[in-house]
Design a protein around this motif. Sequence first.
Motif, short mmCIF file in Angstrom:
data_model
loop_
_atom_site.label_atom_id
_atom_site.label_comp_id
_atom_site.label_asym_id
_atom_site.label_seq_id
_atom_site.Cartn_x
_atom_site.Cartn_y
_atom_site.Cartn_z
N GLU A 123 -17.33 -3.44 -1.13
CA GLU A 123 -16.82 -4.14 0.04
C GLU A 123 -15.64 -5.05 -0.33
O GLU A 123 -14.66 -5.14 0.41
CB GLU A 123 -17.94 -4.95 0.67
N ALA A 124 -15.75 -5.70 -1.49
CA ALA A 124 -14.67 -6.59 -1.92
C ALA A 124 -13.40 -5.81 -2.20
O ALA A 124 -12.29 -6.22 -1.83
CB ALA A 124 -15.10 -7.36 -3.17
N LYS A 126 -12.61 -2.90 -0.96
CA LYS A 126 -12.10 -2.36 0.30
C LYS A 126 -11.36 -3.43 1.10
O LYS A 126 -10.32 -3.18 1.72
CB LYS A 126 -13.27 -1.80 1.12
N SER A 127 -11.87 -4.66 1.07
CA SER A 127 -11.24 -5.76 1.81
C SER A 127 -9.88 -6.13 1.25
O SER A 127 -9.03 -6.68 1.96
CB SER A 127 -12.15 -6.99 1.80
N MET A 128 -9.66 -5.80 -0.04
CA MET A 128 -8.37 -6.07 -0.66
C MET A 128 -7.39 -4.92 -0.51
O MET A 128 -6.30 -4.92 -1.08
CB MET A 128 -8.56 -6.40 -2.14
N THR A 135 -10.97 2.03 -5.94
CA THR A 135 -12.26 1.34 -5.98
C THR A 135 -13.16 1.92 -7.06
O THR A 135 -13.82 1.19 -7.81
CB THR A 135 -12.97 1.44 -4.62
#
Length: 219
Positions: A123-124, A126-128, A135
């Motif tokens: 998730e981290a 993907k958020s970046m 990833t």
Amino acid sequence: MNWSEIDWDMILEATIDTLLMTGWSLLFTIIFGLPLGVYLFLSSEKQLLENKPVYQVLSLIVNIFRSVPFIILLVVLIPFTRLIVGSALGVAGAVVPLVVCAVPFFARLVENALRELDPGISEAAKSMGATTMQTVRMSLLPESWTGILAAITVTAISLIGYSAMSGVIGGGGLGDIAIRFGYQRYQMDVMIVTVVILVLLVQGVQMLGDHFVQKLSRK
């Protein structure tokens, strides 16, 4: 038992053949099994490439190959092995069924290693704005190397045992020596020597794998 009559040159050659079979099989298993394991993880529920039908099909194929006893797989794959390497005998003939057997096993171990990671890692990333490949390459694999290395160790040990079974169809190595001389000619001394060497190989691989796992865990 007459230890002085053992052909140690033959034992040495068989040991080298076993190491070659295990080494080459492990290499190809990692090459094919690692991407398969990663994709199994990514296509599973709530992951980056979630695709239930694809995951179910791949999972079914993996489970089928894992459930077939290796001794049966050896025989079934003889035509395929001959097509790939030209012969079903010797080191080259044993590598193909060893890889076919080990890839699903290793892929499942890789998938399980990735599942043990904190979901927040994906998730981290993907958020970046990281792509799926980024990833995997920069977050998932580095974080799961300890588990993957443990999976490689387990797979290598399994391949040593499977390579011994390949002696049943003339696959060479210590298994072939144990069957031709230890079993068919009742030379118990040869049987004992081959078993001891196989045990030592397994212990050596386990100790080496544990060493690197502990080393990575401290970082």
